[in-house]
Design a protein around this motif. Structure first.
Motif, PDB file in Angstrom:
ATOM      1  N   MET A   3      44.939   7.394 -20.899  1.00 15.24           N
ATOM      2  CA  MET A   3      45.870   8.454 -21.253  1.00 15.24           C
ATOM      3  C   MET A   3      46.732   7.995 -22.437  1.00 15.24           C
ATOM      4  N   MET A  25      43.444  17.902 -23.278  1.00 17.07           N
ATOM      5  CA  MET A  25      43.796  18.221 -21.899  1.00 17.07           C
ATOM      6  C   MET A  25      45.225  17.739 -21.674  1.00 17.07           C
ATOM      7  N   VAL A  44      44.499  12.944 -12.202  1.00 11.77           N
ATOM      8  CA  VAL A  44      44.556  13.162 -13.652  1.00 11.77           C
ATOM      9  C   VAL A  44      44.224  11.856 -14.374  1.00 11.77           C
ATOM     10  N   ALA A  48      41.065  11.165 -16.877  1.00 13.88           N
ATOM     11  CA  ALA A  48      41.328  10.688 -18.240  1.00 13.88           C
ATOM     12  C   ALA A  48      40.551   9.404 -18.523  1.00 13.88           C
ATOM     13  N   ALA A  51      36.977  10.234 -19.388  1.00 15.98           N
ATOM     14  CA  ALA A  51      36.787  11.268 -20.407  1.00 15.98           C
ATOM     15  C   ALA A  51      35.894  10.789 -21.546  1.00 15.98           C
ATOM     16  N   GLU A  55      37.512  13.857 -26.084  1.00 12.55           N
ATOM     17  CA  GLU A  55      38.484  14.486 -25.202  1.00 12.55           C
ATOM     18  C   GLU A  55      39.744  13.620 -25.123  1.00 12.55           C
ATOM     19  N   THR A  56      40.898  14.226 -25.326  1.00  9.07           N
ATOM     20  CA  THR A  56      42.170  13.519 -25.277  1.00  9.07           C
ATOM     21  C   THR A  56      42.993  14.068 -24.127  1.00  9.07           C
ATOM     22  N   TRP A  57      43.501  13.162 -23.279  1.00 11.28           N
ATOM     23  CA  TRP A  57      44.303  13.541 -22.120  1.00 11.28           C
ATOM     24  C   TRP A  57      45.732  13.076 -22.299  1.00 11.28           C
ATOM     25  N   TRP A  59      49.637  13.226 -20.132  1.00  8.05           N
ATOM     26  CA  TRP A  59      50.535  13.626 -19.056  1.00  8.05           C
ATOM     27  C   TRP A  59      51.913  13.704 -19.704  1.00  8.05           C
ATOM     28  N   MET A  80      48.315  22.647 -16.307  1.00  7.68           N
ATOM     29  CA  MET A  80      47.320  22.020 -17.177  1.00  7.68           C
ATOM     30  C   MET A  80      46.932  23.001 -18.272  1.00  7.68           C
ATOM     31  N   VAL A  82      44.308  23.428 -21.584  1.00  4.74           N
ATOM     32  CA  VAL A  82      43.079  22.926 -22.196  1.00  4.74           C
ATOM     33  C   VAL A  82      42.907  23.614 -23.539  1.00  4.74           C
ATOM     34  N   ALA A 104      39.632  21.014 -15.444  1.00  2.00           N
ATOM     35  CA  ALA A 104      39.152  19.971 -16.355  1.00  2.00           C
ATOM     36  C   ALA A 104      37.817  20.331 -16.997  1.00  2.00           C
TER      37      ALA A 104
END
Length: 132
Positions: A3, A25, A44, A48, A51, A55-57, A59, A80, A82, A104
């Motif tokens: 993350m 995300m 989460v 992540a 992923a 894809e970038t997560w 929080w 969430m 997206v 997700a």
């Protein structure tokens, strides 16, 4: 991928999001006082960690990232968001782990069902947002 945090990785986030097909995300929560947020956070983090590279997560905690979030106040937590490229395709209240799994996948919602974009992605694209 682990993350990322907008405080520590502003430049890297802005660069990652320049890719036209990037997926972003974002989960907005408040671990200090939201029990559901504390319950969903490990799931989460696990998603992540698995992923794909495109894809970038993130929080974003209402307290820790309040300055970054500005005036944005979600109706429920955790929420969430997206994004595919520049477009917000989904905004989901995460009431449990199953909802997180569905959210997700990034299945687009009907455009009429997506709330107004809170502008989080646009702000992340500014490499020096913290200097404003």
């Amino acid at each position: 991928m682990s993350m990322l945090d907008p405080w520590d990785h502003a430049s890297a986030l802005a660069q990652r999001l320049q890719a036209p097909e990037s997926r972003l995300m974002i989960v907005v929560g408040a671990e200090a006082w939201c029990a559901r947020c504390r319950e969903v956070r490990p799931d989460v983090d696990a998603l992540a960690a698995r992923a794909p590279d495109d894809e970038t997560w993130l929080w974003l905690d209402m307290e820790d990232h309040g300055q970054f979030l500005g005036d944005y106040q979600p109706g429920n937590l955790p929420m969430m968001f997206v994004y595919r490229g520049q477009r917000l395709v989904s905004a989901t209240f995460l009431d449990n782990g199953a909802t997180l799994e569905r959210a997700a996948t990034g299945a687009p919602m009907h455009p009429d069902d997506i709330p107004a974009d809170p502008g989080i992605r646009a702000r992340l694209l500014q490499q020096d947002w913290a200097l404003e």
